[in-house]
Scaffold this motif. Sequence first.
Motif, PDB file in Angstrom:
ATOM      1  N   GLU A 195      11.766  -3.702  -5.339  1.00 11.42           N
ATOM      2  CA  GLU A 195      11.394  -2.602  -6.237  1.00 11.42           C
ATOM      3  C   GLU A 195      12.434  -1.505  -6.073  1.00 11.42           C
ATOM      4  OE1 GLU A 195       7.615  -0.968  -5.015  1.00 11.42           O
ATOM      5  OE2 GLU A 195       8.238  -0.788  -2.937  1.00 11.42           O
ATOM      6  N   THR A 196      12.226  -0.354  -6.730  1.00  9.18           N
ATOM      7  CA  THR A 196      13.134   0.763  -6.477  1.00  9.18           C
ATOM      8  C   THR A 196      12.456   1.705  -5.479  1.00  9.18           C
ATOM      9  OG1 THR A 196      12.343   2.168  -8.274  1.00  9.18           O
ATOM     10  CG2 THR A 196      14.076   0.580  -8.821  1.00  9.18           C
ATOM     11  N   THR A 197      13.059   2.854  -5.235  1.00 12.63           N
ATOM     12  CA  THR A 197      12.531   3.715  -4.171  1.00 12.63           C
ATOM     13  C   THR A 197      11.157   4.286  -4.508  1.00 12.63           C
ATOM     14  OG1 THR A 197      13.583   5.705  -5.050  1.00 12.63           O
ATOM     15  CG2 THR A 197      14.875   4.385  -3.503  1.00 12.63           C
ATOM     16  N   GLY A 198      10.841   4.394  -5.807  1.00 16.29           N
ATOM     17  CA  GLY A 198       9.534   4.949  -6.176  1.00 16.29           C
ATOM     18  C   GLY A 198       8.967   4.323  -7.429  1.00 16.29           C
ATOM     19  N   ALA A 199       9.376   3.104  -7.723  1.00 17.81           N
ATOM     20  CA  ALA A 199       8.889   2.458  -8.957  1.00 17.81           C
ATOM     21  C   ALA A 199       9.105   0.955  -8.857  1.00 17.81           C
ATOM     22  CB  ALA A 199       9.648   3.011 -10.174  1.00 17.81           C
ATOM     23  N   CYS A 200       8.441   0.219  -9.740  1.00 16.59           N
ATOM     24  CA  CYS A 200       8.665  -1.225  -9.825  1.00 16.59           C
ATOM     25  C   CYS A 200       9.776  -1.496 -10.827  1.00 16.59           C
ATOM     26  CB  CYS A 200       7.369  -1.927 -10.235  1.00 16.59           C
ATOM     27  SG  CYS A 200       6.185  -1.959  -8.883  1.00 16.59           S
ATOM     28  N   GLU A 202       1.584  -2.550  -4.932  1.00 11.53           N
ATOM     29  CA  GLU A 202       0.673  -3.120  -5.944  1.00 11.53           C
ATOM     30  C   GLU A 202       0.498  -2.066  -7.030  1.00 11.53           C
ATOM     31  OE1 GLU A 202      -2.845  -4.457  -3.876  1.00 11.53           O
ATOM     32  OE2 GLU A 202      -1.799  -6.200  -3.077  1.00 11.53           O
ATOM     33  N   SER A 203       1.386  -2.112  -8.009  1.00 14.16           N
ATOM     34  CA  SER A 203       1.532  -1.026  -8.982  1.00 14.16           C
ATOM     35  C   SER A 203       0.485  -1.065 -10.087  1.00 14.16           C
ATOM     36  CB  SER A 203       2.928  -1.102  -9.608  1.00 14.16           C
ATOM     37  OG  SER A 203       2.988  -0.376 -10.815  1.00 14.16           O
ATOM     38  N   ILE A 204      -0.042   0.102 -10.376  1.00  8.84           N
ATOM     39  CA  ILE A 204      -1.039   0.237 -11.446  1.00  8.84           C
ATOM     40  C   ILE A 204      -0.331   0.259 -12.801  1.00  8.84           C
ATOM     41  CG2 ILE A 204      -2.773   1.836 -12.373  1.00  8.84           C
ATOM     42  CD1 ILE A 204      -3.232   2.591  -9.283  1.00  8.84           C
ATOM     43  N   THR A 205       0.808   0.927 -12.867  1.00 12.99           N
ATOM     44  CA  THR A 205       1.571   0.979 -14.129  1.00 12.99           C
ATOM     45  C   THR A 205       2.020  -0.417 -14.550  1.00 12.99           C
ATOM     46  OG1 THR A 205       2.409   3.078 -13.297  1.00 12.99           O
ATOM     47  CG2 THR A 205       3.427   2.238 -15.293  1.00 12.99           C
ATOM     48  N   ASN A 239       6.370   4.366   4.387  1.00  9.85           N
ATOM     49  CA  ASN A 239       7.100   3.410   3.543  1.00  9.85           C
ATOM     50  C   ASN A 239       8.255   4.067   2.795  1.00  9.85           C
ATOM     51  OD1 ASN A 239       5.438   1.391   4.309  1.00  9.85           O
ATOM     52  ND2 ASN A 239       4.343   1.193   2.377  1.00  9.85           N
ATOM     53  N   TYR A 240       8.247   5.388   2.717  1.00  9.43           N
ATOM     54  CA  TYR A 240       9.266   6.076   1.919  1.00  9.43           C
ATOM     55  C   TYR A 240      10.478   6.510   2.733  1.00  9.43           C
ATOM     56  CZ  TYR A 240       6.048   5.600  -1.840  1.00  9.43           C
ATOM     57  OH  TYR A 240       5.240   5.035  -2.797  1.00  9.43           O
ATOM     58  N   GLN A 241      10.441   6.242   4.054  1.00  8.70           N
ATOM     59  CA  GLN A 241      11.617   6.607   4.867  1.00  8.70           C
ATOM     60  C   GLN A 241      12.848   5.841   4.400  1.00  8.70           C
ATOM     61  OE1 GLN A 241      11.681   9.010   6.801  1.00  8.70           O
ATOM     62  NE2 GLN A 241       9.575   9.384   7.431  1.00  8.70           N
ATOM     63  N   ILE A 284       0.846  -1.197   0.000  1.00  7.41           N
ATOM     64  CA  ILE A 284       0.000   0.000   0.000  1.00  7.41           C
ATOM     65  C   ILE A 284       0.881   1.246   0.000  1.00  7.41           C
ATOM     66  CG2 ILE A 284      -1.941  -1.108   1.170  1.00  7.41           C
ATOM     67  CD1 ILE A 284      -0.760   0.729   3.654  1.00  7.41           C
ATOM     68  N   LYS A 285       0.216   2.412  -0.129  1.00  8.93           N
ATOM     69  CA  LYS A 285       0.966   3.655  -0.236  1.00  8.93           C
ATOM     70  C   LYS A 285       0.725   4.535   0.981  1.00  8.93           C
ATOM     71  CE  LYS A 285       1.956   6.375  -4.180  1.00  8.93           C
ATOM     72  NZ  LYS A 285       3.354   6.129  -4.436  1.00  8.93           N
ATOM     73  N   THR A 286       1.746   4.643   1.803  1.00  7.67           N
ATOM     74  CA  THR A 286       1.707   5.539   2.959  1.00  7.67           C
ATOM     75  C   THR A 286       3.100   6.140   3.106  1.00  7.67           C
ATOM     76  OG1 THR A 286       1.336   5.679   5.350  1.00  7.67           O
ATOM     77  CG2 THR A 286       2.205   3.588   4.533  1.00  7.67           C
TER      78      THR A 286
HETATM   79  N1  PMP Z   1       6.785   1.307  -5.951  1.00  5.01           N
HETATM   80  C1  PMP Z   1       6.857   2.444  -5.245  1.00  5.01           C
HETATM   81  C2  PMP Z   1       7.628   2.444  -3.970  1.00  5.01           C
HETATM   82  C3  PMP Z   1       6.221   3.602  -5.705  1.00  5.01           C
HETATM   83  O1  PMP Z   1       6.293   4.739  -4.995  1.00  5.01           O
HETATM   84  C4  PMP Z   1       5.531   3.573  -6.928  1.00  5.01           C
HETATM   85  C5  PMP Z   1       4.866   4.821  -7.439  1.00  5.01           C
HETATM   86  N2  PMP Z   1       3.566   4.950  -6.970  1.00  5.01           N
HETATM   87  C6  PMP Z   1       5.473   2.366  -7.640  1.00  5.01           C
HETATM   88  C7  PMP Z   1       6.106   1.253  -7.116  1.00  5.01           C
HETATM   89  C8  PMP Z   1       4.699   2.262  -8.910  1.00  5.01           C
HETATM   90  O2  PMP Z   1       3.321   2.289  -8.630  1.00  5.01           O
HETATM   91  P1  PMP Z   1       2.287   2.893  -9.659  1.00  5.01           P
HETATM   92  O3  PMP Z   1       2.551   2.214 -10.952  1.00  5.01           O
HETATM   93  O4  PMP Z   1       0.942   2.522  -9.118  1.00  5.01           O
HETATM   94  O5  PMP Z   1       2.529   4.348  -9.732  1.00  5.01           O
END
Ligand code: PMP
Length: 317
Positions: free
Chosen positions: A189-194, A214-217, A159-161, A154-156
């Motif tokens: 995954e990476t810090t902000g992407a899969c 759970e990535s939408i992209t 998780n980004y610390q 999930i996105k909170t």
């Molecule tokens: N992993 C992390 C940690 C992310 O921050 C993101 C961006 N939201 C993703 C994966 C990719 O998710 P999405 O494709 O839903 O943007």
Amino acid sequence: MAELQQPEFVYMGGQLRAWQDAKLHVGCEALTRGLNVYEGLKGYWQADGQFGVVMLKRHYERLQRSSRLLHIPCDWTYEAYESAVLTLMARLLRPGSDMWARTTLFVVEGHWGEGTVADLVITAYHQSKQPPAPLSLGVSTWRRSSDVALPARIKTSSNYQVGRLARIEGRARGCQDMVLLNESGRVAETTGACILVVRNGTVYTPPSTEGALESITLDLVESFAISMGIPFVRRQIDRTELLIADEIAICGTLAELPTVRSIDGLPLPEQTPILSALQTRYLNAVRGVDPHPAVQLTRVDGSSKKKGVPDSVPSIP
Ligand code: PMP
């Protein structure tokens, strides 16, 4: 240093407010314990001249899942959520820039888990229309925490610390983004992407049970791969597979789908035929140049947008 843009308006408390008037109280749980769940949305200028937000309903559904998991109330219907996003984007739209918006449920009342009230706060930022450039990636010494510590699916903000620490580590090593391994030492995954890894013509990506959002992209990329006849498999990925991959890319709403040129300073093959083809397919679909049935776009009525503003303000929010 990337500076945070300060667009004129923010959506908060059910209405548009001036940027400087969008404030949270220092005593609220959103600040003291970082209690929030959020979504990052992307909107693109379309081939037909309209502006469209990508997969808005899916983002709303994930926001609901995140809020359910963290016991943060989400009283917004989809219609109210959509209307709030479109209201702000329509107000801030500029002809030369795409937009990225963060829709956050901040806990503004209540104590710990009890009697919490959340407010939907939306900020939106102008984005360059340039396609993403190839990246240098590293593997961080920081790890994704397990599902029973900080649930990565999930996105909170909490998780980004660790992602932040990984980015700081990466900067010192000349890496633009970092891979987080999970507690078992496999790729999460990476810090902000899969992450997407190609070996022998097949695209592999770790399932979210490996410690990925759970990535939408990612779901969209899977749909494109299926349409294009490219084998796409979700399975565990070992760290060493990154070093011997034929191609690597990352994918996410904000990141889009940049290919990776090096991993921990080791160059990857320069040719990335499969992932570059997927990148092109992705960008053409979200811009309405070559629509795909998996990509849902919600149109923003730009008739109320401001006139006479500069065309392009590329920056990272
Ligand atoms: N992993 C992390 C940690 C992310 O921050 C993101 C961006 N939201 C993703 C994966 C990719 O998710 P999405 O494709 O839903 O943007």
